[in-house]
Design an enzyme around this catalytic site. Structure first.
Site, PDB file in Angstrom:
ATOM      1  NE  ARG A   1      -4.410  -1.650  -0.233  1.00 22.55           N
ATOM      2  CZ  ARG A   1      -4.279  -2.742  -0.787  1.00 22.55           C
ATOM      3  NH1 ARG A   1      -3.426  -3.068  -1.600  1.00 22.55           N
ATOM      4  NH2 ARG A   1      -5.520  -3.520  -0.092  1.00 22.55           N
TER       5      ARG A   1
ATOM      6  CD  GLU B   1      -3.303   2.977  -4.703  1.00 25.11           C
ATOM      7  OE1 GLU B   1      -4.337   2.545  -5.394  1.00 25.11           O
ATOM      8  OE2 GLU B   1      -2.865   2.727  -4.714  1.00 25.11           O
TER       9      GLU B   1
ATOM     10  CG  HIS C   1      -3.328  -0.979  -6.754  1.00 21.23           C
ATOM     11  ND1 HIS C   1      -4.318  -0.309  -5.241  1.00 21.23           N
ATOM     12  CD2 HIS C   1      -3.390  -1.866  -6.736  1.00 21.23           C
ATOM     13  CE1 HIS C   1      -4.449  -0.884  -4.898  1.00 21.23           C
ATOM     14  NE2 HIS C   1      -4.344  -2.067  -5.186  1.00 21.23           N
TER      15      HIS C   1
HETATM   16  C1  8YV Z   1      -7.288  -5.163  -5.256  1.00 20.21           C
HETATM   17  C2  8YV Z   1      -5.303  -5.091  -3.590  1.00 20.21           C
HETATM   18  O1  8YV Z   1      -8.338  -5.803  -6.053  1.00 20.21           O
HETATM   19  O2  8YV Z   1      -6.751  -7.150  -3.355  1.00 20.21           O
HETATM   20  C3  8YV Z   1      -5.806  -6.406  -2.334  1.00 20.21           C
HETATM   21  O3  8YV Z   1      -5.946  -5.901  -1.996  1.00 20.21           O
HETATM   22  O4  8YV Z   1      -5.154  -4.538  -3.341  1.00 20.21           O
HETATM   23  C4  8YV Z   1      -5.939  -5.316  -5.471  1.00 20.21           C
HETATM   24  O5  8YV Z   1      -5.769  -6.920  -5.330  1.00 20.21           O
HETATM   25  C5  8YV Z   1      -7.882  -3.828  -5.239  1.00 20.21           C
HETATM   26  O6  8YV Z   1      -7.267  -3.569  -4.292  1.00 20.21           O
HETATM   27  C6  8YV Z   1      -8.847  -3.617  -5.763  1.00 20.21           C
HETATM   28  O7  8YV Z   1      -8.841  -1.799  -5.729  1.00 20.21           O
END
Ligand code: 8YV
Length: 322
Positions: A237, A266, A284
């Site tokens: 993150r 984001e 992302h």
């Molecule tokens: C998500 C991700 O698809 O799964 C997670 O925690 O970071 C990604 O794979 C994303 O957050 C969707 O917006």
């Protein structure tokens, strides 16, 4: 009356059809006006919510008085106020495991692209700059046999380390809140303090969850400990890293390069990062392959249906509201 599901982001069309055949469904969409207003309105009589990528907390969920479950199409759950959900006895489900290998693939893609200047070289070639062989300013760094430091050795961190070990004969170091011998031993991975890892690794990959302890974990001091030839990768993150400190480290060539999939804000629309040729910026997409996004949607659907049909979902973040 049929149960109601609020879909709060774009989801797989087959899953949406299946939901529509079983429940009353409201789909939140920015084209229909303010998203928070739509959520407040539609959740008044909602039993479940499904989606990803939206902050859900006390203010957005205050009207959701009969909500039983939020089924997130993600493994990370930093977008949700879990303490508040516990207080309200709302289950939170997520989608671990199905995205582990895909996300590790992307981490390695970033590592290799940043180390071998793939994006800059692609631009150079397409712009017709290839009149002579590429000179030292376009040389990358070796990957094979180097030291890979993983910050956050969970399932994804271990899958990244496996690629380094078996594909590239890398020496693996890791840092974690607590030692993980069950994951580390098969990788021959040595535990290090954060400082020692940053000093010793040629490649540093951040794969931690975002939580109170990992917030701003990597800042100015941490970049100053890294080697000048180091490549830094973040697939966890954005808030784990002080982005200004990273920009500074890249601008001053304090580190060699970075590969980023995640950002403090984001979607990222403008950034000093965009002016730098030693950073690869992706939007992302760690889990964004057709196969994996399908599996995530199916798992989120299964979690939601189990909760609404009186069964225990497989992947609850807060099974006992504790
Ligand atoms: C998500 C991700 O698809 O799964 C997670 O925690 O970071 C990604 O794979 C994303 O957050 C969707 O917006």
């Amino acid at each position: 009356m049929n149960k109601k599901v609020v879909v709060f982001s774009q989801i797989d069309p087959d899953i949406l059809s299946r939901l529509q055949s079983m429940y009353r469904v409201a789909v939140i969409h920015p084209k229909n006006g303010d998203v928070n207003e739509q959520i407040s309105r539609e959740t008044v009589d909602a039993d479940a919510m499904i989606g990803a990528g939206r902050l859900l907390n006390a203010s957005s969920l205050q009207n959701a008085r009969q909500l039983k479950i939020i089924s997130s199409v993600s493994v990370g759950y930093d977008n949700y106020d879990v303490d508040y959900l516990n207080e309200r006895k709302i289950w939170l489900a997520h989608t671990p495991h199905v995205l582990t290998e895909t996300t590790a693939d992307l981490a390695f893609t970033l590592l290799m692209s940043a180390a071998r200047k793939v994006v800059a070289l692609d631009r150079w070639t397409k712009q017709g700059e290839w009149k002579r062989t590429a000179g030292p300013e376009l040389y990358g760094r070796d990957i094979f046999g180097k030291t890979l430091g993983i910050i956050g050795l969970g399932h994804i961190g271990a899958a990244i380390a496996r690629r380094g070990l078996y594909g590239f004969h890398m020496n693996i170091l890791y840092h974690n809140r607590r030692e993980r011998p069950e994951l580390a031993q098969p990788l021959n991975a040595g535990y290090r303090s954060l400082e020692a890892l940053l000093q010793q690794a040629d490649f540093v990959v951040v794969a931690v969850d975002l939580n109170r302890e990992s917030q701003a974990l990597i800042g100015e001091k941490e970049f100053s400990l890294m080697q000048q030839h180091a490549v830094f990768v973040n697939i966890s993150r954005g808030s784990v890293v002080d982005e200004q400190a990273l920009i500074q480290a890249l601008q001053s060539r304090q580190i060699f390069a970075a590969g980023l999939d995640v950002y403090a804000r984001e979607p990222l629309q403008t950034s000093a990062l965009f002016q730098l040729d030693n950073v690869v910026t992706l939007p992302h997409v760690g889990s964004a392959t057709a196969e994996t996004r399908k599996k995530m949607a199916e798992l989120a659907f299964e979690n939601l249906v189990n909760a609404l049909e009186g069964r225990l979902p497989r992947y609850l973040v807060n099974p006992d509201f504790s």
